[in-house]
Design an enzyme around this catalytic site. Structure first.
Site, PDB file in Angstrom:
ATOM      1  N   SER A 143       0.857  -1.187   0.000  1.00 34.85           N
ATOM      2  CA  SER A 143       0.000   0.000   0.000  1.00 34.85           C
ATOM      3  C   SER A 143       0.890   1.232   0.000  1.00 34.85           C
ATOM      4  O   SER A 143       2.042   1.184   0.436  1.00 34.85           O
ATOM      5  CB  SER A 143      -0.884  -0.003   1.254  1.00 34.85           C
ATOM      6  OG  SER A 143      -1.484   1.259   1.471  1.00 34.85           O
ATOM      7  N   TYR A 156      -1.425  -0.893  10.812  1.00 37.36           N
ATOM      8  CA  TYR A 156      -1.638  -1.216   9.400  1.00 37.36           C
ATOM      9  C   TYR A 156      -0.501  -0.699   8.531  1.00 37.36           C
ATOM     10  O   TYR A 156       0.069  -1.441   7.716  1.00 37.36           O
ATOM     11  CB  TYR A 156      -2.964  -0.639   8.910  1.00 37.36           C
ATOM     12  CG  TYR A 156      -3.149  -0.776   7.411  1.00 37.36           C
ATOM     13  CD1 TYR A 156      -3.464  -2.012   6.849  1.00 37.36           C
ATOM     14  CD2 TYR A 156      -2.966   0.312   6.559  1.00 37.36           C
ATOM     15  CE1 TYR A 156      -3.603  -2.154   5.475  1.00 37.36           C
ATOM     16  CE2 TYR A 156      -3.108   0.180   5.196  1.00 37.36           C
ATOM     17  CZ  TYR A 156      -3.424  -1.050   4.655  1.00 37.36           C
ATOM     18  OH  TYR A 156      -3.544  -1.190   3.285  1.00 37.36           O
TER      19      TYR A 156
END
Length: 262
Positions: A143, A156
């Site tokens: 990501s 995360y």
């Protein structure tokens, strides 16, 4: 390589989002598919649709990869059935939003297991299988959050930074083998990720910048087959990551607080 001799591609988190779109993209190119996800019903529907539309072979495994021993079950499934594996797509993962100290530790650890440990476990267990092919690929989905610390998405973003760093190193280690390793780091994608993470208000804002899963999947698969090391799709995302590299980290993190702490 003819369509009949193409190996299988294993995709985790295949029932929805980017994983599902990658499944369709590879099926269009004649690859047989091994589809892994938690949701049995959605996997069966996907498998049936892919078989009808593209005439490929598919096999499904309904499994919660965050559970202990799940990766070994996947590897044993591949080996027991003698699937000629040529592609491993480590896509399964999720995010959790909120102040770290106020969030469930169990949930955070579960996310770490899925986002990081499963990537390591499946790569380690399946590299011997992949190496049997003349050309094989590992595609790890990270990501743009990997390129900065993100307050309220602290764990995360750290897990995705791990995936990025691990992929970079693994690529060099396997450089003289038949296995090419690619890290793919999308920004906001219209997959329902923000809502699942608890970022319902942010998801409305993110819609302005969302890329579509099918568009992202095409870029990811092309990058993998072109043996790219690291790919960020979308001009806005590329600029964002570049800014993270040149601007002071304190400024970037303070900006992130303003965006995500809503």
């Amino acid at each position: 390589m003819s369509e009949k001799t193409k190996p299988y591609a294993l995709i985790t988190g295949a029932s929805k989002g980017i994983g599902k779109s990658i499944a369709y993209e590879l099926a269009k190119q004649g690859y047989s598919l091994l589809l892994v996800a938690r949701t049995d019903k959605e996997l069966k529907e996907l498998s049936d649709d892919l078989t009808v539309k593209y005439g490929i072979n598919t096999a499904i495994l309904s499994l919660d990869l965050s559970l202990d021993g799940a990766s070994l079950k996947v590897a044993n499934w591949v080996k027991t059935n003698n699937y000629p594996l040529g592609i491993l797509v480590n896509n399964a993962g999720y995010g959790l939003w909120g102040d770290f100290s106020q969030s469930s530790l169990t949930d955070q650890l579960g996310m770490m297991q899925l986002n990081m440990n499963v990537v390591v476990e499946l790569s380690h267990l399946l590299i011997p299988v992949l190496s049997q092919e003349k050309q094989a690929y590992i595609l790890n989905i990270s990501s743009t959050a990997a390129y900065q610390a993100v307050p309220t998405l602290a764990v995360y973003s750290a897990t995705k930074a791990f995936v990025l760093s691990f992929t970079r190193a693994l690529r060099f280690e396997l450089a003289q083998t038949s296995i090419s390793v690619t890290c793919f780091s999308p920004g906001p994608v219209d997959t329902g990720f923000a809502a699942r993470a608890g970022l319902n208000a942010f998801s409305k804002m993110a819609e302005k910048f969302n890329m579509q899963p099918d568009e992202v999947a095409k870029i990811a698969v092309k990058a993998m087959f072109n043996k790219k090391s690291e790919v960020i799709p979308g001009f806005t995302n590329i600029i964002s990551v570049y800014a993270n590299r040149i601007l002071p980290k304190a400024f970037i993190e303070k900006t992130a607080v303003g965006i995500y702490k809503i």
